[in-house]
Write a protein that holds these residues in place. Structure first.
Motif, PDB file in Angstrom:
ATOM      1  N   GLU A 179       0.840  -1.192   0.000  1.00 57.55           N
ATOM      2  CA  GLU A 179       0.000   0.000   0.000  1.00 57.55           C
ATOM      3  C   GLU A 179       0.875   1.241   0.000  1.00 57.55           C
ATOM      4  OE1 GLU A 179      -2.734  -0.170   3.278  1.00 57.55           O
ATOM      5  OE2 GLU A 179      -3.659  -2.009   2.558  1.00 57.55           O
ATOM      6  N   THR A 180       0.468   2.235  -0.785  1.00 54.47           N
ATOM      7  CA  THR A 180       1.150   3.527  -0.787  1.00 54.47           C
ATOM      8  C   THR A 180       0.099   4.619  -0.682  1.00 54.47           C
ATOM      9  OG1 THR A 180       1.147   3.707  -3.199  1.00 54.47           O
ATOM     10  CG2 THR A 180       3.080   2.704  -2.197  1.00 54.47           C
ATOM     11  N   SER A 181       0.501   5.736  -0.148  1.00 55.95           N
ATOM     12  CA  SER A 181      -0.396   6.881  -0.017  1.00 55.95           C
ATOM     13  C   SER A 181       0.387   8.135  -0.371  1.00 55.95           C
ATOM     14  CB  SER A 181      -0.907   6.979   1.420  1.00 55.95           C
ATOM     15  OG  SER A 181      -1.700   8.138   1.577  1.00 55.95           O
ATOM     16  N   GLU A 182      -0.241   8.992  -1.143  1.00 59.08           N
ATOM     17  CA  GLU A 182       0.417  10.244  -1.509  1.00 59.08           C
ATOM     18  C   GLU A 182      -0.628  11.346  -1.571  1.00 59.08           C
ATOM     19  OE1 GLU A 182       3.478  12.030  -4.869  1.00 59.08           O
ATOM     20  OE2 GLU A 182       2.846   9.946  -4.984  1.00 59.08           O
ATOM     21  N   VAL A 183      -0.291  12.502  -0.986  1.00 58.63           N
ATOM     22  CA  VAL A 183      -1.152  13.677  -1.054  1.00 58.63           C
ATOM     23  C   VAL A 183      -0.533  14.638  -2.055  1.00 58.63           C
ATOM     24  CG1 VAL A 183      -2.119  15.631   0.221  1.00 58.63           C
ATOM     25  CG2 VAL A 183      -1.959  13.384   1.319  1.00 58.63           C
ATOM     26  N   ILE A 184      -1.335  15.058  -3.020  1.00 51.82           N
ATOM     27  CA  ILE A 184      -0.879  15.945  -4.080  1.00 51.82           C
ATOM     28  C   ILE A 184      -1.575  17.292  -3.911  1.00 51.82           C
ATOM     29  CG2 ILE A 184      -0.762  16.313  -6.577  1.00 51.82           C
ATOM     30  CD1 ILE A 184       0.800  13.830  -5.761  1.00 51.82           C
ATOM     31  N   LYS A 221      -6.363  19.901  -3.114  1.00 57.56           N
ATOM     32  CA  LYS A 221      -5.513  18.710  -3.031  1.00 57.56           C
ATOM     33  C   LYS A 221      -6.311  17.434  -3.275  1.00 57.56           C
ATOM     34  CE  LYS A 221      -5.922  18.567   1.997  1.00 57.56           C
ATOM     35  NZ  LYS A 221      -5.180  18.618   3.253  1.00 57.56           N
ATOM     36  N   PHE A 222      -5.565  16.370  -3.515  1.00 57.81           N
ATOM     37  CA  PHE A 222      -6.164  15.043  -3.536  1.00 57.81           C
ATOM     38  C   PHE A 222      -5.205  14.055  -2.912  1.00 57.81           C
ATOM     39  CE2 PHE A 222      -4.053  14.792  -7.730  1.00 57.81           C
ATOM     40  CZ  PHE A 222      -3.527  13.510  -7.743  1.00 57.81           C
ATOM     41  N   ARG A 223      -5.770  12.961  -2.406  1.00 59.88           N
ATOM     42  CA  ARG A 223      -4.966  11.883  -1.828  1.00 59.88           C
ATOM     43  C   ARG A 223      -5.221  10.631  -2.651  1.00 59.88           C
ATOM     44  NH1 ARG A 223      -6.622   9.781   3.933  1.00 59.88           N
ATOM     45  NH2 ARG A 223      -8.416   9.236   2.676  1.00 59.88           N
ATOM     46  N   ALA A 224      -4.125   9.975  -3.031  1.00 67.18           N
ATOM     47  CA  ALA A 224      -4.233   8.718  -3.776  1.00 67.18           C
ATOM     48  C   ALA A 224      -3.708   7.599  -2.893  1.00 67.18           C
ATOM     49  CB  ALA A 224      -3.432   8.794  -5.066  1.00 67.18           C
ATOM     50  N   LEU A 225      -4.564   6.610  -2.654  1.00 62.85           N
ATOM     51  CA  LEU A 225      -4.185   5.414  -1.906  1.00 62.85           C
ATOM     52  C   LEU A 225      -4.159   4.265  -2.906  1.00 62.85           C
ATOM     53  CD1 LEU A 225      -6.704   5.928   1.008  1.00 62.85           C
ATOM     54  CD2 LEU A 225      -4.255   6.323   1.123  1.00 62.85           C
ATOM     55  N   THR A 226      -3.012   3.636  -3.061  1.00 60.07           N
ATOM     56  CA  THR A 226      -2.907   2.527  -4.006  1.00 60.07           C
ATOM     57  C   THR A 226      -2.527   1.253  -3.262  1.00 60.07           C
ATOM     58  OG1 THR A 226      -0.581   3.005  -4.481  1.00 60.07           O
ATOM     59  CG2 THR A 226      -2.215   4.009  -5.938  1.00 60.07           C
ATOM     60  N   ASN A 230      -5.488  -1.641  -6.860  1.00 55.93           N
ATOM     61  CA  ASN A 230      -6.651  -0.815  -6.523  1.00 55.93           C
ATOM     62  C   ASN A 230      -6.142   0.597  -6.305  1.00 55.93           C
ATOM     63  OD1 ASN A 230      -8.317  -3.063  -6.447  1.00 55.93           O
ATOM     64  ND2 ASN A 230      -8.062  -3.341  -4.252  1.00 55.93           N
ATOM     65  N   ILE A 231      -6.969   1.559  -6.658  1.00 60.66           N
ATOM     66  CA  ILE A 231      -6.614   2.959  -6.394  1.00 60.66           C
ATOM     67  C   ILE A 231      -7.843   3.688  -5.885  1.00 60.66           C
ATOM     68  CG2 ILE A 231      -6.969   3.585  -8.823  1.00 60.66           C
ATOM     69  CD1 ILE A 231      -4.710   5.707  -8.378  1.00 60.66           C
ATOM     70  N   ARG A 232      -7.639   4.443  -4.824  1.00 61.81           N
ATOM     71  CA  ARG A 232      -8.697   5.273  -4.244  1.00 61.81           C
ATOM     72  C   ARG A 232      -8.193   6.705  -4.263  1.00 61.81           C
ATOM     73  NH1 ARG A 232     -12.416   4.855   0.904  1.00 61.81           N
ATOM     74  NH2 ARG A 232     -12.853   7.078   1.179  1.00 61.81           N
ATOM     75  N   VAL A 233      -8.999   7.587  -4.828  1.00 60.39           N
ATOM     76  CA  VAL A 233      -8.653   9.004  -4.859  1.00 60.39           C
ATOM     77  C   VAL A 233      -9.715   9.755  -4.073  1.00 60.39           C
ATOM     78  CG1 VAL A 233      -8.280  11.041  -6.305  1.00 60.39           C
ATOM     79  CG2 VAL A 233      -7.489   8.791  -7.092  1.00 60.39           C
ATOM     80  N   ASP A 234      -9.268  10.505  -3.058  1.00 63.67           N
ATOM     81  CA  ASP A 234     -10.139  11.366  -2.268  1.00 63.67           C
ATOM     82  C   ASP A 234      -9.753  12.801  -2.578  1.00 63.67           C
ATOM     83  OD1 ASP A 234     -11.557   9.352  -0.657  1.00 63.67           O
ATOM     84  OD2 ASP A 234      -9.574   8.951   0.179  1.00 63.67           O
ATOM     85  N   THR A 235     -10.741  13.635  -2.919  1.00 61.16           N
ATOM     86  CA  THR A 235     -10.448  15.012  -3.304  1.00 61.16           C
ATOM     87  C   THR A 235     -10.983  15.995  -2.270  1.00 61.16           C
ATOM     88  OG1 THR A 235     -12.480  15.155  -4.631  1.00 61.16           O
ATOM     89  CG2 THR A 235     -10.490  14.416  -5.762  1.00 61.16           C
TER      90      THR A 235
END
Length: 161
Positions: A27-32, A103-108, A94-99
């Motif tokens: 699992e990885t998480s990144e906030v853009i 900004k947005f956060r992508a959890l893969t 799987n990828i989850r994008v929360d906006t």
């Protein structure tokens, strides 16, 4: 056919000489940060990215909610081949994008690895560190592709065309 597959797998593992370990989902998480864009704009552009990049039956949006700004999807991606070019390496992710505003956060999650030889595809239960690195780099690239799409003014639905 089974004997040929066994011989190919044996020789490819000998030639590569990689140490493998039992696979566990990564699992990885990144906030853009996307300054000056609303949650709605980021959501809409992210959804457009999913639509344009999920054109095969292999990638699907499983859930989307414009109110909360969440999109959840999954896909299959090729990440390379063995040294002989006989075995194609792929990942299911799987990828989850929360906006939110700005900004947005992508959890893969890299759910599993698969190999394809000729027309036979099978799950790989033990993977090398190198293969895990290839998979992780690939999902990071997906997140960067989303960022590039969202920050590209060409996709602004309010632009004059």
């Amino acid at each position: 056919m089974k004997l040929r597959l066994a011989v190919i797998l044996f020789f490819s593992s000998v030639l590569i000489g990689c140490v493998t370990t039992p696979y566990k989902p990564i699992e990885t998480s990144e906030v853009i940060s996307i300054p000056a864009q609303s949650q709605k704009d980021i959501y809409n552009k992210t959804r457009q990215w999913f639509s344009q990049n999920s054109v095969s039956g292999k990638s699907v949006v499983d859930y989307e909610d414009p109110e909360t700004g969440t999109i959840i999807g999954n896909g299959i991606a090729d990440i390379g081949t063995d040294m002989l070019g006989i075995i194609k390496y792929s990942i299911n992710y799987n990828i989850r994008v929360d906006t939110k505003d700005g900004k947005f956060r992508a959890l893969t999650t890299i759910v599993k690895h698969t190999n394809t030889v000729s027309s036979s595809t099978y799950t790989v239960h033990n993977v090398s560190e190198k293969r895990n690195k290839l998979a992780t780099e690939h999902v990071k690239k997906i997140v960067q592709d989303i960022k590039a799409y969202v920050t590209n003014d060409r996709h602004d639905s309010n632009s004059n065309w």
